[in-house]
Design an enzyme around this catalytic site. Structure first.
Site, PDB file in Angstrom:
ATOM      1  N   CYS A 116       0.818  -1.222   0.000  1.00 21.79           N
ATOM      2  CA  CYS A 116       0.000   0.000   0.000  1.00 21.79           C
ATOM      3  C   CYS A 116       0.851   1.271   0.000  1.00 21.79           C
ATOM      4  CB  CYS A 116      -0.957   0.006   1.181  1.00 21.79           C
ATOM      5  SG  CYS A 116      -2.145  -1.339   1.091  1.00 21.79           S
ATOM      6  N   HIS A 256      -3.479   7.255   2.069  1.00 14.84           N
ATOM      7  CA  HIS A 256      -3.827   5.928   1.559  1.00 14.84           C
ATOM      8  C   HIS A 256      -5.214   5.543   2.089  1.00 14.84           C
ATOM      9  CE1 HIS A 256      -3.801   1.769   0.616  1.00 14.84           C
ATOM     10  NE2 HIS A 256      -3.693   1.375   1.870  1.00 14.84           N
ATOM     11  N   ASN A 286      -9.981  -0.236  -0.877  1.00 18.10           N
ATOM     12  CA  ASN A 286      -8.520  -0.153  -0.848  1.00 18.10           C
ATOM     13  C   ASN A 286      -7.956  -0.796  -2.117  1.00 18.10           C
ATOM     14  OD1 ASN A 286      -5.799  -0.360  -0.362  1.00 18.10           O
ATOM     15  ND2 ASN A 286      -6.003  -1.242   1.689  1.00 18.10           N
TER      16      ASN A 286
HETATM   17  C1  COA Z   1     -10.229  -5.497   8.852  1.00 19.20           C
HETATM   18  C2  COA Z   1     -10.940  -4.516   9.758  1.00 19.20           C
HETATM   19  C3  COA Z   1     -11.943  -3.687   8.971  1.00 19.20           C
HETATM   20  C4  COA Z   1     -11.682  -5.294  10.823  1.00 19.20           C
HETATM   21  O1  COA Z   1     -12.303  -4.392  11.726  1.00 19.20           O
HETATM   22  P1  COA Z   1     -12.089  -4.579  13.297  1.00 19.20           P
HETATM   23  O2  COA Z   1     -12.894  -3.541  13.937  1.00 19.20           O
HETATM   24  O3  COA Z   1     -10.614  -4.579  13.574  1.00 19.20           O
HETATM   25  O4  COA Z   1     -12.729  -5.980  13.550  1.00 19.20           O
HETATM   26  P2  COA Z   1     -12.068  -7.289  14.178  1.00 19.20           P
HETATM   27  O5  COA Z   1     -11.133  -7.927  13.185  1.00 19.20           O
HETATM   28  O6  COA Z   1     -11.531  -6.965  15.541  1.00 19.20           O
HETATM   29  O7  COA Z   1     -13.349  -8.178  14.302  1.00 19.20           O
HETATM   30  C5  COA Z   1     -14.429  -7.809  15.153  1.00 19.20           C
HETATM   31  C6  COA Z   1     -15.580  -8.772  14.924  1.00 19.20           C
HETATM   32  O8  COA Z   1     -16.179  -8.514  13.661  1.00 19.20           O
HETATM   33  C7  COA Z   1     -16.243  -9.715  12.895  1.00 19.20           C
HETATM   34  N1  COA Z   1     -16.102  -9.397  11.477  1.00 19.20           N
HETATM   35  C8  COA Z   1     -14.971  -9.329  10.749  1.00 19.20           C
HETATM   36  N2  COA Z   1     -15.278  -8.996   9.486  1.00 19.20           N
HETATM   37  C9  COA Z   1     -16.612  -8.862   9.417  1.00 19.20           C
HETATM   38  C10 COA Z   1     -17.510  -8.542   8.389  1.00 19.20           C
HETATM   39  N3  COA Z   1     -17.099  -8.273   7.127  1.00 19.20           N
HETATM   40  N4  COA Z   1     -18.824  -8.476   8.675  1.00 19.20           N
HETATM   41  C11 COA Z   1     -19.267  -8.713   9.918  1.00 19.20           C
HETATM   42  N5  COA Z   1     -18.461  -9.044  10.928  1.00 19.20           N
HETATM   43  C12 COA Z   1     -17.150  -9.105  10.700  1.00 19.20           C
HETATM   44  C13 COA Z   1     -15.104 -10.557  13.413  1.00 19.20           C
HETATM   45  O9  COA Z   1     -15.323 -11.909  13.164  1.00 19.20           O
HETATM   46  C14 COA Z   1     -15.135 -10.228  14.886  1.00 19.20           C
HETATM   47  O10 COA Z   1     -16.178 -10.991  15.469  1.00 19.20           O
HETATM   48  P3  COA Z   1     -15.992 -11.629  16.945  1.00 19.20           P
HETATM   49  O11 COA Z   1     -15.832 -10.460  17.834  1.00 19.20           O
HETATM   50  O12 COA Z   1     -17.276 -12.375  17.124  1.00 19.20           O
HETATM   51  O13 COA Z   1     -14.777 -12.496  16.842  1.00 19.20           O
HETATM   52  C15 COA Z   1      -9.924  -3.563  10.437  1.00 19.20           C
HETATM   53  O14 COA Z   1      -9.174  -4.284  11.385  1.00 19.20           O
HETATM   54  C16 COA Z   1      -8.987  -2.908   9.493  1.00 19.20           C
HETATM   55  O15 COA Z   1      -9.379  -2.092   8.677  1.00 19.20           O
HETATM   56  N6  COA Z   1      -7.690  -3.193   9.607  1.00 19.20           N
HETATM   57  C17 COA Z   1      -6.663  -2.570   8.798  1.00 19.20           C
HETATM   58  C18 COA Z   1      -6.683  -3.207   7.456  1.00 19.20           C
HETATM   59  C19 COA Z   1      -5.819  -2.511   6.491  1.00 19.20           C
HETATM   60  O16 COA Z   1      -5.714  -1.330   6.503  1.00 19.20           O
HETATM   61  N7  COA Z   1      -5.214  -3.314   5.632  1.00 19.20           N
HETATM   62  C20 COA Z   1      -4.493  -2.893   4.489  1.00 19.20           C
HETATM   63  C21 COA Z   1      -3.120  -2.532   4.769  1.00 19.20           C
HETATM   64  S1  COA Z   1      -2.968  -0.836   4.700  1.00 19.20           S
END
Ligand code: COA
EC number: 2.3.1.180
Length: 331
Positions: A116, A256, A286
């Site tokens: 990224c 980004h 993204n």
């Molecule tokens: C991926 C991302 C959106 C997940 O959001 P989050 O708030 O961190 O959520 P978590 O991973 O802690 O998951 C929380 C809960 O939501 C659930 N969940 C994950 N994806 C889901 C979806 N698409 N729909 C519904 N629930 C979802 C998980 O299973 C978890 O459930 P649980 O509590 O029962 O285990 C977030 O972590 C993120 O944006 N991370 C950075 C990613 C990024 O920038 N990547 C590219 C590199 S720059």
């Protein structure tokens, strides 16, 4: 001696037609429009469909869009750099394929893999070629076909990414515009949290790697989120401080587009209000190497000569960084 800087003198972009909405994702994995929107800010993303369509298709369209606007002769292009993690093939470089397709027959070309942060790494590299006096026209492309490496059964990852590419043309200037400062960082410890296990030399493709779904992006989302929030904001603050930039004299933050919450945290850290933050994550998600040049493409008409732009990114590797540049033209 007059200082030569690298100015962005043209922008191009391309996103494929197919729109993958949150509603369609609801039919593919257990998720909801409400969850995706509130956790990421994304409503839809573009997908490149069809057989034999690699990321070069996106790069070629973006460069042709830039060529049509700037009207430069592609034979004058000295160098093409393509920041991507979804190259058409492991080799040759996709930049080679794009350069030939757009008629940049006198250019040398290569790919750059910094996930990224790829575009700001490539922009800094291209700017250095110009500043050294070695080259006069460098095209920097950022783009990815993330749908090619997305596991559409993994709801925490597949909702984030999309396909798209953008590019800029860099040319020398002695005016007070162009790329002024950059800070690039990396930390290999990030491998644990964000990677694609198979398909490289450590684990070539095998029946087992396919059966175990190892040719897709693996991401520990919440760990990546924490690193991204801290590091992208830190590096943006660092470059702001050492260039005497203030919330008042920064015209635009160009972050980004990974997650709206990461963007908000970066803007908050450097004190920039939402009206000065470029954002298109709701439409494209993204696009990895594509996000920053696609923002410049979307906002080009609003940019004025002399505007201070602060570019910031974080991605797999980990890689992160920020670039400070002054916009060089009025559209
Ligand atoms: C991926 C991302 C959106 C997940 O959001 P989050 O708030 O961190 O959520 P978590 O991973 O802690 O998951 C929380 C809960 O939501 C659930 N969940 C994950 N994806 C889901 C979806 N698409 N729909 C519904 N629930 C979802 C998980 O299973 C978890 O459930 P649980 O509590 O029962 O285990 C977030 O972590 C993120 O944006 N991370 C950075 C990613 C990024 O920038 N990547 C590219 C590199 S720059």
């Amino acid at each position: 001696m007059t200082k030569i800087r690298a100015a962005i003198t043209g922008v191009g972009g391309y996103v494929p037609d197919y729109i993958l909405t949150n509603q369609e994702l609801e039919t593919m994995v257990e998720t909801s429009d409400e969850w995706i929107t509130s956790r990421t800010g994304i409503k839809e993303r573009r997908i490149l469909k069809g057989e034999n369509q690699g990321v070069s298709v996106l790069g070629i369209a973006a460069v042709n869009n830039m060529l049509a606007k700037t009207k430069i002769d592609p034979k004058e292009i000295d160098c093409v750099i393509f920041a991507t993690v979804t190259a058409d093939m492991t080799f040759p470089a996709t930049a080679n394929i794009v350069a030939t397709a757009v008629g940049a027959v006198n250019a040398f070309s290569f790919d750059m893999g910094a996930a990224c942060s790829g575009f700001i790494y490539a922009l800094t590299t291209g700017a250095s070629f110009i500043q050294s006096g070695m080259y006069k026209k460098v095209v920097v492309i950022g783009g990815d076909k993330m749908s090619a490496i997305m596991d559409y059964t993994d709801r925490s990852t597949c909702i984030i990414f999309g396909d798209g590419a953008g590019c800029v043309l860099l040319e020398p200037t002695t005016e007070d515009v162009g790329v002024i400062d950059a800070e690039l960082k990396s930390d290999g410890a990030g491998e644990t949290y964000l990677h694609m296990k198979a398909g490289g030399s450590r684990m070539p493709a095998s029946q087992e790697s396919i059966d175990k779904r190892l040719h897709y992006v693996y991401q520990e989302g919440s760990a990546v989120f924490k690193f991204a929030v801290t590091n992208m904001a830190d590096v943006a603050a660092q470059i702001t401080a050492r260039n005497n930039l203030t919330p008042e004299n920064i015209a635009w933050l160009v972050p980004h587009q990974a997650n709206k919450r990461i963007i908000d945290a970066t803007a908050h850290r450097v004190g920039i209000t939402e009206d000065k933050v470029m954002m298109n994550i709701e439409r494209y998600g993204n696009t990895t190497g594509g996000t920053i040049p696609l923002l410049l493409w979307d906002y080009e008409k609003q940019l004025k000569k002399g505007d201070n732009l602060l570019l910031a990114a974080f991605g797999g590797g980990f890689t992160w960084g920020a670039v400070y540049l002054k916009w060089a033209y009025n559209s």
